[in-house]
Scaffold this motif. Sequence first.
Motif, PDB file in Angstrom:
ATOM      1  N   UNK A 112      24.376  14.272  26.588  1.00 16.45           N
ATOM      2  CA  UNK A 112      25.740  13.764  26.731  1.00 16.45           C
ATOM      3  C   UNK A 112      25.991  12.637  27.001  1.00 16.45           C
ATOM      4  N   UNK A 113      25.534  11.472  28.159  1.00 13.46           N
ATOM      5  CA  UNK A 113      25.659  11.028  27.872  1.00 13.46           C
ATOM      6  C   UNK A 113      23.859   9.831  29.384  1.00 13.46           C
ATOM      7  N   UNK A 114      23.487   8.511  28.617  1.00 15.01           N
ATOM      8  CA  UNK A 114      22.373   8.135  29.847  1.00 15.01           C
ATOM      9  C   UNK A 114      22.933   7.955  31.244  1.00 15.01           C
ATOM     10  N   UNK A 115      21.855   7.335  32.058  1.00 16.35           N
ATOM     11  CA  UNK A 115      21.785   6.768  32.959  1.00 16.35           C
ATOM     12  C   UNK A 115      21.930   5.608  33.191  1.00 16.35           C
ATOM     13  N   UNK A 116      21.610   4.710  32.068  1.00 18.73           N
ATOM     14  CA  UNK A 116      22.861   3.444  32.204  1.00 18.73           C
ATOM     15  C   UNK A 116      23.846   3.425  31.691  1.00 18.73           C
ATOM     16  N   UNK A 117      24.729   4.939  30.954  1.00 14.95           N
ATOM     17  CA  UNK A 117      26.209   4.529  30.870  1.00 14.95           C
ATOM     18  C   UNK A 117      26.536   5.149  32.054  1.00 14.95           C
ATOM     19  N   UNK A 118      25.518   5.753  33.343  1.00 18.97           N
ATOM     20  CA  UNK A 118      26.291   6.198  33.980  1.00 18.97           C
ATOM     21  C   UNK A 118      26.147   5.078  34.868  1.00 18.97           C
ATOM     22  N   UNK A 119      25.625   4.361  35.101  1.00 23.14           N
ATOM     23  CA  UNK A 119      24.788   3.244  36.041  1.00 23.14           C
ATOM     24  C   UNK A 119      26.449   2.414  35.861  1.00 23.14           C
ATOM     25  N   UNK A 120      27.044   2.247  33.915  1.00 19.94           N
ATOM     26  CA  UNK A 120      28.126   1.212  33.751  1.00 19.94           C
ATOM     27  C   UNK A 120      29.477   1.511  34.534  1.00 19.94           C
ATOM     28  N   UNK A 121      29.374   3.228  34.497  1.00 23.63           N
ATOM     29  CA  UNK A 121      30.529   3.653  35.361  1.00 23.63           C
ATOM     30  C   UNK A 121      30.948   3.589  36.501  1.00 23.63           C
ATOM     31  N   UNK A 122      29.511   3.549  37.600  1.00 24.28           N
ATOM     32  CA  UNK A 122      29.288   3.783  38.879  1.00 24.28           C
ATOM     33  C   UNK A 122      29.616   2.580  39.636  1.00 24.28           C
ATOM     34  N   UNK A 123      29.522   1.334  38.628  1.00 30.23           N
ATOM     35  CA  UNK A 123      29.944  -0.238  39.046  1.00 30.23           C
ATOM     36  C   UNK A 123      31.169  -0.623  39.026  1.00 30.23           C
ATOM     37  N   UNK A 124      31.629   0.309  38.480  1.00 31.36           N
ATOM     38  CA  UNK A 124      33.360   0.164  38.228  1.00 31.36           C
ATOM     39  C   UNK A 124      33.653   1.095  38.885  1.00 31.36           C
ATOM     40  N   UNK A 125      33.354   2.108  39.674  1.00 31.03           N
ATOM     41  CA  UNK A 125      33.903   2.347  40.578  1.00 31.03           C
ATOM     42  C   UNK A 125      33.805   2.210  42.430  1.00 31.03           C
ATOM     43  N   UNK A 126      32.089   0.531  42.127  1.00 29.00           N
ATOM     44  CA  UNK A 126      31.721   0.075  43.019  1.00 29.00           C
ATOM     45  C   UNK A 126      33.284  -1.217  43.724  1.00 29.00           C
ATOM     46  N   UNK A 127      33.503  -1.794  42.310  1.00 25.87           N
ATOM     47  CA  UNK A 127      34.359  -2.693  41.897  1.00 25.87           C
ATOM     48  C   UNK A 127      35.511  -2.398  42.103  1.00 25.87           C
ATOM     49  N   UNK A 128      36.025  -1.046  41.399  1.00 31.10           N
ATOM     50  CA  UNK A 128      37.386  -0.945  41.920  1.00 31.10           C
ATOM     51  C   UNK A 128      37.431  -0.609  43.515  1.00 31.10           C
ATOM     52  N   UNK A 129      36.494   0.539  44.089  1.00 31.07           N
ATOM     53  CA  UNK A 129      36.738   1.044  45.480  1.00 31.07           C
ATOM     54  C   UNK A 129      37.426  -0.689  46.046  1.00 31.07           C
ATOM     55  N   UNK A 130      35.976  -1.938  46.298  1.00 34.09           N
ATOM     56  CA  UNK A 130      36.155  -3.196  47.000  1.00 34.09           C
ATOM     57  C   UNK A 130      37.727  -3.772  46.162  1.00 34.09           C
ATOM     58  N   UNK A 131      38.162  -3.614  45.360  1.00 33.41           N
ATOM     59  CA  UNK A 131      39.721  -4.209  45.485  1.00 33.41           C
ATOM     60  C   UNK A 131      40.433  -3.359  45.768  1.00 33.41           C
ATOM     61  N   UNK A 132      40.638  -2.687  46.222  1.00 33.84           N
ATOM     62  CA  UNK A 132      41.519  -1.838  46.934  1.00 33.84           C
ATOM     63  C   UNK A 132      41.326  -2.020  48.397  1.00 33.84           C
ATOM     64  N   UNK A 133      39.781  -2.608  49.057  1.00 38.16           N
ATOM     65  CA  UNK A 133      39.754  -2.601  50.254  1.00 38.16           C
ATOM     66  C   UNK A 133      39.525  -0.573  50.534  1.00 38.16           C
ATOM     67  N   UNK A 134      39.063   0.272  49.882  1.00 43.62           N
ATOM     68  CA  UNK A 134      38.407   1.578  49.910  1.00 43.62           C
ATOM     69  C   UNK A 134      37.297   0.640  50.541  1.00 43.62           C
ATOM     70  N   UNK A 135      35.896   1.708  51.416  1.00 43.20           N
ATOM     71  CA  UNK A 135      34.930   1.561  51.134  1.00 43.20           C
ATOM     72  C   UNK A 135      34.037   2.035  49.816  1.00 43.20           C
ATOM     73  N   UNK A 136      32.591   1.101  49.078  1.00 42.04           N
ATOM     74  CA  UNK A 136      31.978   1.386  48.473  1.00 42.04           C
ATOM     75  C   UNK A 136      30.716   1.989  48.769  1.00 42.04           C
ATOM     76  N   UNK A 137      30.228   2.340  50.185  1.00 45.35           N
ATOM     77  CA  UNK A 137      29.685   3.160  50.667  1.00 45.35           C
ATOM     78  C   UNK A 137      28.898   3.955  49.101  1.00 45.35           C
ATOM     79  N   UNK A 138      29.842   4.992  49.193  1.00 45.04           N
ATOM     80  CA  UNK A 138      29.687   5.927  48.783  1.00 45.04           C
ATOM     81  C   UNK A 138      28.901   5.569  46.900  1.00 45.04           C
ATOM     82  N   UNK A 139      29.675   5.037  46.387  1.00 45.74           N
ATOM     83  CA  UNK A 139      29.658   4.876  44.861  1.00 45.74           C
ATOM     84  C   UNK A 139      28.704   3.785  45.286  1.00 45.74           C
TER      85      UNK A 139
END
Length: 305
Positions: free
Chosen positions: A242-269
């Motif tokens: 379905x998708x590669x780890x490279x693709x997953x990694x890019x989405x994970x980075x988006x989740x980290x940035x979204x969390x940080x921008x909204x003041x939500x803990x980014x520890x899990x992502x």
Amino acid sequence: MAHDRDAAPAPAPEAVTVVGLGLMGQALAGAFLRAGHPTTVWNRTAAKAEPFAAQGARLAGSIGDAVAAAPLVVVCVSDYGAVRELLDPLGAALDGRVLVNLTSGTSAQARETAEWARHHGADYLDGAILAAPQAIGTADADILYSGPRSAFDPHEPALRALGAGTAHLGEDHGLSSLHDAAVLGLMWGVLNTFLHGAALLRTAGVDAAAFAPLATKGIGTVTGWLAGYAQQVDDGAYPADDSTIDTHLAAMEHLVHESEALGVSAEIPRFFTILAERAVADGHGGSGYAAMIEQFRTSAQEVRA
């Protein structure tokens, strides 16, 4: 009809002792009593045992009296140290008994306790309860056992009173604790990521109750992937169907940035991202997600080295 008159009577329910009457121990004793098993109970604080007298239980005056009352002794206390503390002074009184330990612990503790029980002449089964106390004795209770099959089989009918999902995993006493740990990790992973998602959505005024149906559907989708991923793990081959780890990694980075921008803990992502980056560094960027198993097979010490 003649064959009805000749049918062998059903065996009488086996006598059992329950040691430890915390919330789970109370549920275990209640399930045995409801199933008609002559049940002896004992608890360090005697007052916890008293309500069971009205249900037909025998109240043991001492731990020795409790163990002597039945060939099957089920223990559910705070930890493995408490098991040994309670039973070690009994010595030869354990000889010939089947000791079923449903106390939570590690696989190493299970194997050590099995060796201790052997020195006392007891057959030992280690167990793990995958259910809340309210589910004990119902179709919703899964209880796992490991240890000698020769100790499990004669007592399986009695143990099935505790839950329909009774299963013997194998001779290795540590198997039940290992399965318990694996399921607990899965539970916490699901719960913590749901709560992280709820925290994200709350920043936009979305209630967790509104998120729950979508989360449930998403969890169901992932559940459908597990059998295929399990086969890839067992085969050691990780096709990117379905998708590669490279693709997953890019989405994970988006989740980290979204969390940080909204003041939500980014520890899990951020943790997810660290693992995926290691997988890419190991040459698995083009592999399917199941290749992440290699990161969990690596100890923290090996990673630091």
